[in-house]
Design a protein around this motif. Structure first.
Motif, PDB file in Angstrom:
ATOM      1  N   SER A  93     -10.644   1.214   3.704  1.00 45.52           N
ATOM      2  CA  SER A  93      -9.346   1.444   3.069  1.00 45.52           C
ATOM      3  C   SER A  93      -8.269   1.415   4.139  1.00 45.52           C
ATOM      4  O   SER A  93      -8.312   2.206   5.077  1.00 45.52           O
ATOM      5  CB  SER A  93      -9.343   2.798   2.348  1.00 45.52           C
ATOM      6  OG  SER A  93      -8.077   3.034   1.785  1.00 45.52           O
ATOM      7  N   GLY A 152      -3.770  -5.929   3.210  1.00 49.98           N
ATOM      8  CA  GLY A 152      -5.118  -5.900   2.632  1.00 49.98           C
ATOM      9  C   GLY A 152      -5.628  -7.264   2.189  1.00 49.98           C
ATOM     10  O   GLY A 152      -6.732  -7.672   2.534  1.00 49.98           O
ATOM     11  N   ARG A 153      -4.808  -7.990   1.423  1.00 54.86           N
ATOM     12  CA  ARG A 153      -5.291  -9.255   0.852  1.00 54.86           C
ATOM     13  C   ARG A 153      -5.419 -10.366   1.884  1.00 54.86           C
ATOM     14  O   ARG A 153      -5.971 -11.421   1.579  1.00 54.86           O
ATOM     15  CB  ARG A 153      -4.397  -9.681  -0.312  1.00 54.86           C
ATOM     16  CG  ARG A 153      -2.932  -9.869   0.040  1.00 54.86           C
ATOM     17  CD  ARG A 153      -2.090 -10.099  -1.215  1.00 54.86           C
ATOM     18  NE  ARG A 153      -0.662 -10.166  -0.942  1.00 54.86           N
ATOM     19  CZ  ARG A 153       0.140  -9.120  -0.849  1.00 54.86           C
ATOM     20  NH1 ARG A 153      -0.345  -7.903  -0.967  1.00 54.86           N
ATOM     21  NH2 ARG A 153       1.437  -9.248  -0.619  1.00 54.86           N
ATOM     22  N   GLN A 211      -6.136 -12.144  -6.214  1.00 51.92           N
ATOM     23  CA  GLN A 211      -5.359 -11.066  -5.593  1.00 51.92           C
ATOM     24  C   GLN A 211      -4.387 -11.641  -4.562  1.00 51.92           C
ATOM     25  O   GLN A 211      -3.224 -11.258  -4.499  1.00 51.92           O
ATOM     26  CB  GLN A 211      -6.246 -10.022  -4.902  1.00 51.92           C
ATOM     27  CG  GLN A 211      -5.384  -8.847  -4.405  1.00 51.92           C
ATOM     28  CD  GLN A 211      -6.021  -7.981  -3.333  1.00 51.92           C
ATOM     29  OE1 GLN A 211      -7.172  -8.206  -2.938  1.00 51.92           O
ATOM     30  NE2 GLN A 211      -5.301  -6.997  -2.855  1.00 51.92           N
ATOM     31  N   GLY A 263      -8.041  -6.026  -1.602  1.00 52.71           N
ATOM     32  CA  GLY A 263      -8.279  -6.700  -0.334  1.00 52.71           C
ATOM     33  C   GLY A 263      -9.311  -6.006   0.526  1.00 52.71           C
ATOM     34  O   GLY A 263      -9.806  -6.575   1.496  1.00 52.71           O
ATOM     35  N   SER A 264      -9.649  -4.772   0.183  1.00 52.84           N
ATOM     36  CA  SER A 264     -10.631  -4.045   0.979  1.00 52.84           C
ATOM     37  C   SER A 264     -12.064  -4.243   0.491  1.00 52.84           C
ATOM     38  O   SER A 264     -12.968  -3.534   0.937  1.00 52.84           O
ATOM     39  CB  SER A 264     -10.267  -2.559   1.033  1.00 52.84           C
ATOM     40  OG  SER A 264      -9.145  -2.402   1.878  1.00 52.84           O
ATOM     41  N   SER A 299      -4.968   2.029   3.793  1.00 53.82           N
ATOM     42  CA  SER A 299      -4.122   3.225   3.688  1.00 53.82           C
ATOM     43  C   SER A 299      -4.957   4.480   3.914  1.00 53.82           C
ATOM     44  O   SER A 299      -4.459   5.503   4.361  1.00 53.82           O
ATOM     45  CB  SER A 299      -3.490   3.287   2.303  1.00 53.82           C
ATOM     46  OG  SER A 299      -4.512   3.394   1.323  1.00 53.82           O
ATOM     47  N   GLY A 300      -6.218   4.385   3.577  1.00 53.11           N
ATOM     48  CA  GLY A 300      -7.103   5.550   3.694  1.00 53.11           C
ATOM     49  C   GLY A 300      -6.886   6.563   2.590  1.00 53.11           C
ATOM     50  O   GLY A 300      -7.470   7.648   2.609  1.00 53.11           O
ATOM     51  N   ILE A 324     -11.430  -1.462  -2.489  1.00 53.76           N
ATOM     52  CA  ILE A 324     -10.839  -2.087  -3.685  1.00 53.76           C
ATOM     53  C   ILE A 324      -9.840  -3.144  -3.251  1.00 53.76           C
ATOM     54  O   ILE A 324      -9.288  -3.061  -2.140  1.00 53.76           O
ATOM     55  CB  ILE A 324     -10.186  -1.007  -4.583  1.00 53.76           C
ATOM     56  CG1 ILE A 324      -9.839  -1.541  -5.982  1.00 53.76           C
ATOM     57  CG2 ILE A 324      -8.941  -0.412  -3.939  1.00 53.76           C
ATOM     58  CD1 ILE A 324      -9.505  -0.445  -7.008  1.00 53.76           C
ATOM     59  N   LYS A 378       0.039   4.030 -10.208  1.00 56.05           N
ATOM     60  CA  LYS A 378      -0.475   5.136  -9.384  1.00 56.05           C
ATOM     61  C   LYS A 378       0.385   6.384  -9.612  1.00 56.05           C
ATOM     62  O   LYS A 378      -0.137   7.486  -9.754  1.00 56.05           O
ATOM     63  CB  LYS A 378      -0.439   4.763  -7.901  1.00 56.05           C
ATOM     64  CG  LYS A 378      -1.383   3.638  -7.521  1.00 56.05           C
ATOM     65  CD  LYS A 378      -1.327   3.360  -6.020  1.00 56.05           C
ATOM     66  CE  LYS A 378      -2.015   2.064  -5.663  1.00 56.05           C
ATOM     67  NZ  LYS A 378      -1.828   1.655  -4.283  1.00 56.05           N
ATOM     68  N   THR A 419      -6.518   5.438  -0.971  1.00 58.63           N
ATOM     69  CA  THR A 419      -6.655   4.835  -2.302  1.00 58.63           C
ATOM     70  C   THR A 419      -7.646   5.640  -3.145  1.00 58.63           C
ATOM     71  O   THR A 419      -8.793   5.867  -2.740  1.00 58.63           O
ATOM     72  CB  THR A 419      -7.108   3.361  -2.156  1.00 58.63           C
ATOM     73  OG1 THR A 419      -6.114   2.680  -1.394  1.00 58.63           O
ATOM     74  CG2 THR A 419      -7.268   2.682  -3.497  1.00 58.63           C
ATOM     75  N   VAL A 439       2.488  -2.379  -7.505  1.00 56.51           N
ATOM     76  CA  VAL A 439       1.225  -1.687  -7.807  1.00 56.51           C
ATOM     77  C   VAL A 439       1.370  -0.168  -7.748  1.00 56.51           C
ATOM     78  O   VAL A 439       0.448   0.554  -8.122  1.00 56.51           O
ATOM     79  CB  VAL A 439       0.059  -2.131  -6.887  1.00 56.51           C
ATOM     80  CG1 VAL A 439      -0.311  -3.570  -7.140  1.00 56.51           C
ATOM     81  CG2 VAL A 439       0.380  -1.907  -5.427  1.00 56.51           C
TER      82      VAL A 439
HETATM   83  O1  LIG Z   1      -7.122  -0.770   1.626  1.00 57.07           O
HETATM   84  P1  LIG Z   1      -6.427   0.151   0.721  1.00 57.07           P
HETATM   85  O2  LIG Z   1      -5.250   0.824   1.350  1.00 57.07           O
HETATM   86  O3  LIG Z   1      -7.370   1.147   0.104  1.00 57.07           O
HETATM   87  O4  LIG Z   1      -5.810  -0.702  -0.464  1.00 57.07           O
HETATM   88  C1  LIG Z   1      -6.605  -1.440  -1.341  1.00 57.07           C
HETATM   89  C2  LIG Z   1      -5.778  -2.362  -2.183  1.00 57.07           C
HETATM   90  O5  LIG Z   1      -4.811  -1.606  -2.886  1.00 57.07           O
HETATM   91  C3  LIG Z   1      -3.529  -2.208  -2.789  1.00 57.07           C
HETATM   92  O6  LIG Z   1      -2.802  -1.561  -1.803  1.00 57.07           O
HETATM   93  C4  LIG Z   1      -2.792  -2.097  -4.087  1.00 57.07           C
HETATM   94  O7  LIG Z   1      -2.641  -0.773  -4.429  1.00 57.07           O
HETATM   95  C5  LIG Z   1      -3.847  -3.626  -2.366  1.00 57.07           C
HETATM   96  O8  LIG Z   1      -2.767  -4.288  -1.798  1.00 57.07           O
HETATM   97  C6  LIG Z   1      -4.987  -3.388  -1.421  1.00 57.07           C
HETATM   98  O9  LIG Z   1      -5.725  -4.532  -1.106  1.00 57.07           O
END
Ligand SMILES: O=P(O)(O)OC[C@H]1O[C@](O)(CO)[C@@H](O)[C@@H]1O
Length: 445
Positions: free
Chosen positions: A139, A202-203, A283, A81-82, A141-142, A79, A422, A144, A418
């Protein structure tokens, strides 16, 4: 290489005022180069194109080949940037109808993990039932939720349908080196993984495996994409004179327009393949600049389609907008308007002309009309839709975004805003660890 023209903003802002940004832009460039500005731990994108090695690209291409050889469909789960960068490039370069053709040389690319629609996921899993499919789970952050949820479904279906051994081969993870649930799962299951560097947000990650792997799987040349970005890195370098540096000029011009009440930038294309370039761009600029109660609102339209829906607003609505048009100079194919003896549709005045000539006149006519209507207009000309040019375009926008964010006085590399939705969503869903928030939010309902 792209060409930027800002002449049609000069009725609204002055050339001198744009030139007067030189010192401010230089300071912003220096903050990026020396890492002295806000968000300086996220500058890994700055010299990324020139630092990508042949070995890295070969590793990506080898993994792409495994997916291409073993899958008729590949799902890119991610989602923001990913996924937007990969989708932007793939759709810009693909035949618009490839996915409907019977004889396919490339896997069908499908996107998931970018919404929480039950119908979307149900329909996707139904479609995949008789398909040899693979998954790229992306992802940073792994953790999302949207992506993790889709991946949970896809992983199970892939294992059930194709067996655990094959699933292991056709599932690839692109995530953090150590942190996050996607990393834990990938390590435990033994998936091939690629790392998203810590210092690339990400972006800004399209030129990491986040974008490069899906683009290679779709059959496009990532070496050329990176070469285009690397040449643009040079063209937008801090050693390039302000007047010759497209990223500097774009950043300065949009900030000058903003300071003069133009609060909304509309990215325009006349080629539907560029729709997702605009989504990626939104984005990039929206998350980078929309904070501290400031920032240009990035919007987009696909013309001439949207001239028949949004055209009225743009021509005569509130004069708080400006347009940045991406124009593709040379199209990939030739198609002439046929002549018709009966001429019932009255179109014989176009007979013998290329369709693109009609499109180009629509583009020119629109530019003149919108400028007359009070909409400043910038124009970015892309010579052709190729990997090289798209790579250059993406890096140009990234570099300009870094400069522009510093001109605006924000941290262009964070996105604290953002988290608000959440937190509420987790509280509403009683996620462990959110007990206090759950109670508080329930009391508000
Ligand atoms: O790659 P991730 O950690 O799943 O995040 C996806 C997207 O969600 C965000 O962190 C926003 O919540 C964006 O900056 C990022 O591109």
């Amino acid at each position: 290489m792209i060409n930027l023209n800002i002449e049609k903003t000069f009725g609204f802002i002055s050339k001198e005022k744009v030139s007067a940004y030189e010192a401010e832009v230089k300071a912003a460039q220096e903050m990026l180069e020396k890492g002295t500005g806000k968000g300086n731990d996220f500058l890994g994108w700055l010299h990324l194109p020139s630092s990508i090695t042949k070995e890295h690209l070969a590793d990506l291409n080898a993994t792409a080949k495994v997916l291409r050889d073993n899958c008729e469909v590949v799902i890119v789960a991610g989602i923001g940037g990913s996924y937007l960068g990969a989708r932007a490039v793939i759709e810009a370069l693909s035949n618009s109808f490839t996915w409907l053709q019977n004889k396919k040389t490339d896997p069908i690319m499908i996107y998931a993990g970018h919404n929480i629609s039950e119908d979307y996921l149900y329909e996707l899993t139904e479609y995949l039932k008789d398909k040899k499919f693979g998954v790229i789970n992306i992802s940073k952050s792994g953790t999302t939720t949207e992506t993790a949820l889709a991946f949970r479904l896809l992983k199970k279906q892939c294992e059930d349908q194709r067996g655990k051994e094959t699933a292991k081969k056709v599932i690839v993870a692109v995530t953090d080196a150590k942190k996050g649930a996607a990393r834990v799962t990938a390590d435990k299951e033994g998936y091939k993984t690629f790392i998203i560097p810590d210092n690339v947000g990400g972006r800004f990650s399209v030129l990491t495996p986040v974008g490069l792997l899906p683009i290679a799987v779709a059959g496009f040349d990532i070496e050329k994409l990176v070469a285009g970005a690397a040449d643009m890195e040079k063209a937008c370098g801090s050693d390039v004179a302000f007047a010759k540096n497209p990223a500097a000029i774009y950043a300065a011009t949009r900030n000058e327009l903003y300071r003069n009440g133009k609060k909304i930038e509309i990215l325009v294309n006349f080629c539907p393949k560029l729709h997702y370039v605009s989504e990626w761009w939104k984005q990039l600029y929206g998350e980078s600049e929309g904070k501290d109660n400031k920032g240009i609102f990035p919007a987009s339209v696909d013309f001439s389609t949207d001239l028949h829906s949004m055209g009225q607003w743009i021509q005569e609505g509130e004069r708080s907008i400006f347009e940045t048009v991406i124009s593709v100079e040379k199209v990939n194919h030739k198609l002439k308007v046929p002549s018709d003896e009966a001429n019932l549709d009255g179109l014989n005045f176009l007979a013998g002309k290329r369709v693109d000539e009609v499109n180009k006149m629509a583009e020119l006519g629109t530019q003149l009309a919108h400028v007359d209507g009070g909409v400043p207009n910038m124009r970015i000309v892309l010579p052709e839709l190729t990997e090289y040019n798209i790579g250059g375009l993406l890096y140009f926008f990234e570099k300009a975004c870094g400069i522009s964010g510093y001109l605006l006085g924000v941290n262009p590399f964070n996105q604290p805003g953002v988290e608000a939705y959440k937190k509420n969503m987790f509280a509403l869903l009683n996620k462990p660890g959110y007990e206090e928030e759950s109670k508080a939010i329930q009391a508000r309902l």
